[in-house]
Design an enzyme around this catalytic site. Sequence first.
Site, PDB file in Angstrom:
ATOM      1  N   VAL A 297       3.809  -0.249   4.243  1.00  0.00           N
ATOM      2  CA  VAL A 297       2.363  -0.813   4.686  1.00  0.00           C
ATOM      3  C   VAL A 297       1.815  -1.989   3.789  1.00  0.00           C
ATOM      4  O   VAL A 297       2.219  -0.772   3.074  1.00  0.00           O
ATOM      5  CB  VAL A 297       1.112   0.001   4.497  1.00  0.00           C
ATOM      6  CG1 VAL A 297       0.128  -0.355   5.184  1.00  0.00           C
ATOM      7  CG2 VAL A 297       1.639   1.323   5.951  1.00  0.00           C
TER       8      VAL A 297
ATOM      9  N   GLY B 237       9.724   6.182   6.498  1.00  0.00           N
ATOM     10  CA  GLY B 237      10.846   6.332   6.691  1.00  0.00           C
ATOM     11  C   GLY B 237      10.799   5.269   7.997  1.00  0.00           C
ATOM     12  O   GLY B 237      11.429   4.538   8.583  1.00  0.00           O
TER      13      GLY B 237
ATOM     14  N   LEU C 139       0.902  -1.139  -0.061  1.00  0.00           N
ATOM     15  CA  LEU C 139      -0.167   0.277   0.127  1.00  0.00           C
ATOM     16  C   LEU C 139       0.740   1.779  -0.041  1.00  0.00           C
ATOM     17  O   LEU C 139       0.363   2.515  -0.200  1.00  0.00           O
ATOM     18  CB  LEU C 139      -0.958   0.244   1.244  1.00  0.00           C
ATOM     19  CG  LEU C 139      -2.028  -1.194   0.904  1.00  0.00           C
ATOM     20  CD1 LEU C 139      -2.890  -0.727   2.520  1.00  0.00           C
ATOM     21  CD2 LEU C 139      -2.918  -0.746   0.322  1.00  0.00           C
ATOM     22  N   GLY C 140       1.523   1.128   0.891  1.00  0.00           N
ATOM     23  CA  GLY C 140       3.038   1.956   0.340  1.00  0.00           C
ATOM     24  C   GLY C 140       4.188   2.276   1.297  1.00  0.00           C
ATOM     25  O   GLY C 140       4.256   0.768   2.264  1.00  0.00           O
TER      26      GLY C 140
ATOM     27  N   LYS D 186       1.234  -3.318   8.992  1.00  0.00           N
ATOM     28  CA  LYS D 186       2.460  -2.946   8.932  1.00  0.00           C
ATOM     29  C   LYS D 186       3.553  -3.105   9.574  1.00  0.00           C
ATOM     30  O   LYS D 186       4.069  -3.729  10.752  1.00  0.00           O
ATOM     31  CB  LYS D 186       2.500  -1.221  10.569  1.00  0.00           C
ATOM     32  CG  LYS D 186       3.556  -0.435   9.896  1.00  0.00           C
ATOM     33  CD  LYS D 186       3.761   0.551  11.106  1.00  0.00           C
ATOM     34  CE  LYS D 186       3.267   0.312  12.647  1.00  0.00           C
ATOM     35  NZ  LYS D 186       2.993   1.422  13.673  1.00  0.00           N
TER      36      LYS D 186
ATOM     37  N   ASP E  79       0.691  14.888  19.536  1.00  0.00           N
ATOM     38  CA  ASP E  79       0.944  15.390  18.305  1.00  0.00           C
ATOM     39  C   ASP E  79      -0.494  15.965  17.362  1.00  0.00           C
ATOM     40  O   ASP E  79      -0.163  14.954  16.564  1.00  0.00           O
ATOM     41  CB  ASP E  79       1.978  14.686  17.721  1.00  0.00           C
ATOM     42  CG  ASP E  79       1.838  15.148  16.515  1.00  0.00           C
ATOM     43  OD1 ASP E  79       2.520  16.032  15.676  1.00  0.00           O
ATOM     44  OD2 ASP E  79       2.983  13.391  15.831  1.00  0.00           O
TER      45      ASP E  79
ATOM     46  N   GLY F 245       8.708   2.776   7.433  1.00  0.00           N
ATOM     47  CA  GLY F 245       8.851   1.057   6.812  1.00  0.00           C
ATOM     48  C   GLY F 245       7.661   1.047   6.174  1.00  0.00           C
ATOM     49  O   GLY F 245       7.629   1.914   5.071  1.00  0.00           O
TER      50      GLY F 245
END
Length: 511
Positions: A61, A57, A53-54, A76, A171, A59
């Site tokens: 998915v 930095g 999927l993508g 992941k 965050d 790792g």
Amino acid sequence: MSVCPQCHKQYPEDHTKCPEDGQTLIPDAAAQGLDRDVPAGEMVGEYRIVSKLGEGGFGTVYRGEHPVIGKAVAIKVLSRQLSSSPEMVSRFIAEARAANQVRSRHIIDIFAFGALPDGRQYFVMELLDGKTLEDHLRERGRLSPSETVTILRGVARALDAAHAAGIVHRDLKPENVFLVDEEDGVVIPKLLDFGIAKLMGDATGSHKTRTGVPMGTPYYMSPEQCRGDKIDHHTDIYSLGVVSYQLLTGQLPFVAESFMQVMFKHVSGIAQNPSTLPVGLPLELDGPVMAMLSKVPSERPSSAGAAVEALAEAAARAGFELGASPSGVHAPMTPSGAVREATTLSAAETLAMPDRPGGSRRALLFGGLGVGLLAVVGLGAWGLQHQKPARQAMAPEPSALAPPVSSAKPVVKPVPPAAPKTITLTVQSVPERVDVFRDDEKLGTVPDDVIELPRGDAEVTLRLEAEGYKPSTITVTPSQNAVVSAKLAKKPASRPVVPSKPKAPKSELEF
């Protein structure tokens, strides 16, 4: 042999470029330390890899599927470098535990946790569809007060549930709010990425972020975060204020050329009131937004829910139609920081995905490096059907509107109250106790007295005096309530005057 660092295919040594993706090939020996892609069909725990999927930095998915029941999941896989870091693995596990402390039907389920044969850590989690609030904001420019309140109510439920479990997100930003599309058309905002979350006074987790180290995204960090001070749930309420400001105005309260300058502005700068920006916002919205942005944590609203409801009430007074607030969402915080509500919200975390064009739909993995929390929005989800067409950027064209009903009462926007004639100035100084003067007039002594100035746009110079310190001046623009900082220099220690010895008189015989 040479190897492509992206697809890991091997080529003869005389090849320099990968014909598949154009990457420069590297020697086979150098490629041994790279993270290999998990190929389609390979099993990771009980799930078979379907596709990638993508990656980023952190790792990679992958989309996975249970070979027997066909359940789709997201997997992941942390990079080899992060998996070899004891601190990162500790945080990985601690955040998974934090997710379980806020269990409810809204939590993004973590199905499995383990390690690949090469030592890389992985999570197996739920696969959801939608887009981030950041993408939605990029498409729209800014949101109406009605839509802003609807989205923030869900975020507030997530934050309050996290705070009740003793977890501070640290965050909060539009990138970490995910808008999930449900099958019935309802859009649910979910709070993501608790990767740097902190457990407040909780000894169950072995991993703790270090006090004195500012962590977060500078544009959304609270003053106490920027200073590296101890934080509590009030830091998330400040970040919620930054997000509210951005959704309503289309811009951030503080920008600068460097992150350090942005952090300095969070500590000592004063943001413009939203109503003073050229976007046509009513004066009523200033108070709730600026209250969340107070420099003093204890002066912010007691809970995220209370903060958003204050904004909702202000928007209603300004004539905006809002959906009903879900029950049990906005209970005040107890002195210990817990929320008095029966329901707890879920936790979930997302991986950073590569940028996609605006408006694209993305399948994201929730869980992983941190935990996030989510909440179902009240009836109507976005509440767009209840907004005033003149206030709503996504309203249909007039020709598509239904004929007005003669019995309907028009919404009358009240006249905004006049702005106060004075502003309050909060002086944070070293030493703590100083006298404040304007020319020869003493305005008071802080922190005992409230310093007030006539409201205006002209700069005012004030003089600060304290015993044992050199006088200092500060310049403020009294257009709104402000917080200023000053540090007075100590006077040098005075040396005692030693009288000089008188000289002996000259003898008459001396010439």
